[in-house]
Design an enzyme around this catalytic site. Structure first.
Site, short mmCIF file in Angstrom:
data_model
loop_
_atom_site.label_atom_id
_atom_site.label_comp_id
_atom_site.label_asym_id
_atom_site.label_seq_id
_atom_site.Cartn_x
_atom_site.Cartn_y
_atom_site.Cartn_z
CG ASP A 107 40.70 83.09 43.46
OD1 ASP A 107 40.67 83.27 44.94
OD2 ASP A 107 39.63 83.21 43.07
CG ASP A 142 43.99 85.54 38.62
OD1 ASP A 142 42.67 85.73 38.61
OD2 ASP A 142 44.67 84.59 39.33
#
Length: 341
Positions: A17, A15
């Site tokens: 953010d 991932d």
């Protein structure tokens, strides 16, 4: 020699953010972790629900932050949404875009025609995060959805972590259209399968590891794709939320940050810890520090607590500390005030 996570899994599905960076700042250790993965022959995929930027823009942003990345290593929810649209529509069909120019470009790249206003020719609405989205965009989308257009949401993230704190995410804007139309979108991004499947396929992985900061998207996405996950605590999910999460939503591993992928795997796994003794009843966990294990830090305590408390449906539980070391560790985890009597 103890096996690292990098030695167990053939791909890292990262991932962005809250995991690799927060807004304009790289998470400490992220660049080193990505470099170590490549040196180990472990594939790297940057898997993001953020649909506002193209793979090239994402790769450039990462590189500018010191995290080396190529566009072909980036999988976005916008790309996954494009795949969903192409599978359900005919070439040349009009798609009303609520999102950035990059999202419109992806719609065009799969043979569909992006538009910004509703007409009777609109066959679908695709919605991704745009900081410039306004009432007019939502109004046009409402008309299209009410007229029967397919509605595809790139993701349902309610918030977006930044260096300033959590800001409204695409899910917050999706909620506005849901309220206005009483309809539910087809979701392309995490935790739905389209984005996860594309990332796994593009990395040619047989045993990938998802690394993320959110239970509701990253970890749930790993569960949906039936692969292992590492939760890092540099983004949205807090220790108390992990402890209260239902057993099905628990990751296999939990760590302070992405840099821990370079560390021993057995030290990161949610399991009983020799340094922390936990007694469980139906309504409480009683904890004491034995000091007998290799790690007496607060994250080892969190792993021990999660191993002992595995609710079917989820829910808070009272945690009682029997010594000052445990009490201090619980306070550091942010669960002392509400959980320790």
């Amino acid at each position: 020699m103890k096996r690292r996570l990098l030695d167990i899994y053939d791909a890292l599905l990262l991932d962005l953010d809250g995991t690799v960076y927060r807004g304009g700042e790289a998470v400490p250790g992220a660049a080193q972790a990505v470099r170590a993965a490549r040196e180990n022959g472990t594939a790297v995929r940057f898997v993001t629900n953020n649909a506002s930027r193209s793979p090239q823009d994402v790769a450039d942003h990462l590189t500018n932050l010191g995290v080396s990345a190529k566009p072909e290593e980036v999988s976005t929810s916008a790309q996954a949404a494009g795949t969903v649209l192409s599978e359900r529509l005919q070439p040349g069909d009009e798609v009303l875009v609520v999102g950035t120019t990059s999202l419109a470009d992806i719609v065009e790249s799969v043979g569909l025609r992006p538009v910004r206003s509703f007409t009777e020719n609109v066959k679908a609405v695709v919605q991704g995060l745009s900081r410039d989205a306004g009432y007019r965009d939502l109004a046009e989308a409402t008309l299209a959805i009410r007229a029967g257009a397919l509605w595809v949401a790139c993701n349902m993230d309610p918030t977006l972590p930044t260096e300033r704190g959590e800001l409204p995410g695409n899910g917050a804007l999706v909620a506005a259209l849901r309220a206005a139309t009483s309809q539910e979108p087809v979701v392309a991004g995490k935790p739905a399968r389209p984005l996860m499947d594309e990332a796994i396929m593009s990395s040619n992985a047989n045993s990938p590891l998802v690394v993320g900061d959110r239970l509701d998207t990253d970890i749930a996405g790993a569960v949906t794709a039936e692969v292992d996950a590492l939760l890092v605590l540099t983004g949205v999910t807090r220790p108390a939320e992990l402890l209260a999460a239902p057993a099905w939503l628990r990751p296999r591993y939990v760590a302070a940050s992405i840099g821990d992928v370079c560390g021993p795997a057995n030290g990161l796994e949610i399991a009983a810890q020799r340094a922390w003794e936990v007694d469980r009843t139906d309504h409480a966990l009683t904890v004491r520090c034995t000091g007998n294990g290799p790690s007496t830090d607060e994250l080892a305590l969190l792993r021990a607590l999660c191993a002992a408390h595995r609710p079917v449906e989820g829910g808070d539980i009272l945690v009682r500390a029997e010594d000052d070391t445990t009490r201090d560790a619980l306070r550091t985890l942010g669960i002392a005030r509400s959980a320790v009597p």
